[in-house]
Scaffold this motif. Sequence first.
Motif, PDB file in Angstrom:
ATOM      1  N   ALA A  65       0.826  -1.204   0.000  1.00 12.20           N
ATOM      2  CA  ALA A  65       0.000   0.000   0.000  1.00 12.20           C
ATOM      3  C   ALA A  65       0.861   1.256   0.000  1.00 12.20           C
ATOM      4  O   ALA A  65       0.561   2.240  -0.686  1.00 12.20           O
ATOM      5  CB  ALA A  65      -0.939  -0.009   1.205  1.00 12.20           C
ATOM      6  N   ARG A 100      -1.409   4.379  -1.380  1.00 11.58           N
ATOM      7  CA  ARG A 100      -2.786   4.256  -0.925  1.00 11.58           C
ATOM      8  C   ARG A 100      -2.798   3.778   0.512  1.00 11.58           C
ATOM      9  O   ARG A 100      -1.789   3.306   1.036  1.00 11.58           O
ATOM     10  CB  ARG A 100      -3.548   3.270  -1.813  1.00 11.58           C
ATOM     11  CG  ARG A 100      -2.963   1.873  -1.848  1.00 11.58           C
ATOM     12  CD  ARG A 100      -3.803   0.918  -2.666  1.00 11.58           C
ATOM     13  NE  ARG A 100      -3.157  -0.355  -2.858  1.00 11.58           N
ATOM     14  CZ  ARG A 100      -3.112  -1.331  -1.928  1.00 11.58           C
ATOM     15  NH1 ARG A 100      -3.696  -1.155  -0.747  1.00 11.58           N
ATOM     16  NH2 ARG A 100      -2.501  -2.478  -2.187  1.00 11.58           N
ATOM     17  N   LYS A 101      -3.961   3.907   1.149  1.00 17.21           N
ATOM     18  CA  LYS A 101      -4.087   3.442   2.512  1.00 17.21           C
ATOM     19  C   LYS A 101      -4.258   1.919   2.522  1.00 17.21           C
ATOM     20  O   LYS A 101      -5.000   1.377   1.706  1.00 17.21           O
ATOM     21  CB  LYS A 101      -5.276   4.086   3.206  1.00 17.21           C
ATOM     22  CG  LYS A 101      -5.077   5.570   3.475  1.00 17.21           C
ATOM     23  CD  LYS A 101      -6.258   6.115   4.252  1.00 17.21           C
ATOM     24  CE  LYS A 101      -6.037   7.604   4.571  1.00 17.21           C
ATOM     25  NZ  LYS A 101      -7.171   8.163   5.360  1.00 17.21           N
ATOM     26  N   ASP A 126      -5.592  -1.770   3.634  1.00 18.29           N
ATOM     27  CA  ASP A 126      -6.805  -2.359   4.219  1.00 18.29           C
ATOM     28  C   ASP A 126      -6.383  -3.690   4.848  1.00 18.29           C
ATOM     29  O   ASP A 126      -6.271  -4.705   4.169  1.00 18.29           O
ATOM     30  CB  ASP A 126      -7.864  -2.577   3.139  1.00 18.29           C
ATOM     31  CG  ASP A 126      -9.158  -3.128   3.723  1.00 18.29           C
ATOM     32  OD1 ASP A 126      -9.185  -3.395   4.950  1.00 18.29           O
ATOM     33  OD2 ASP A 126     -10.117  -3.313   2.963  1.00 18.29           O
TER      34      ASP A 126
END
Length: 256
Positions: free
Chosen positions: A244, A249-250, A252
């Motif tokens: 990530a 991006r964040k 998950d």
Amino acid sequence: MSFLRLEIAEGIAHLTLVRPERLNALTQEMMDDLLTVCRQIERAEGAHVVILSGEGRAFCAGGDIDAWSDLSAEDFSRHWLRDGHQALDALARLRQPVIAVLNGHALGGGLELAACADLRIAEEHIRIGQPEPGLGVIPGWSGTQRAARRFGAQILRRMALFGETFTAQQALEIGLVDQLAPSGDGLTQARALAGTLRHRGPVATELAKMMINAAEGEERERVIDAFAGRIAASQPELQRGLDAFKARRKPDFWER
């Protein structure tokens, strides 16, 4: 490293003090080199056990008086003692088991060096002691701390306070050393003992050493960090987090 020699072969890292003309007495340069070589051993994949010995007729006569006697009180405590602690701590905290071969007398700093090992083999002719207070100085380099944890405080009182020295046989009886060897046979005995580690799991041995060190009060905080880090690094979520991050991006972590 003009006064240290490191040879790695067949899973054994053999570290030798090479200053026989001064009974392998330690200098500032040797302590600096010891710290460097311990880092090298720590990272050597082919080194599963360490043997420590001295060249010539002594294991180590301690700190070279000429190396510290003219230092100011500030330099003595700030550099000689503190730097020496860092080097010996690195030796005591190696991931590999360390076998010290006391092929000659182990006095003062030499005993403190031997105390860093996980097992000590003494050749039958040697003597062990802490002569520092006879010079008006304390046993440094954990000579009253690590040594007390590993040998017992009363043994140190006899050496440091009253100047008692012990023969190899006496040292075996009181737990200063673990095995005796005939004069000249210490290295052979150490290599045979090192060979037994071929039949013991290297990761389990490393972890067991770390836990024993922690139980003794040696590097407890580092051991906790190392265990937690090993567990975290083995989890799949680490790779998710890294992927990530690289993709900007964040993560998950609940994703299946």
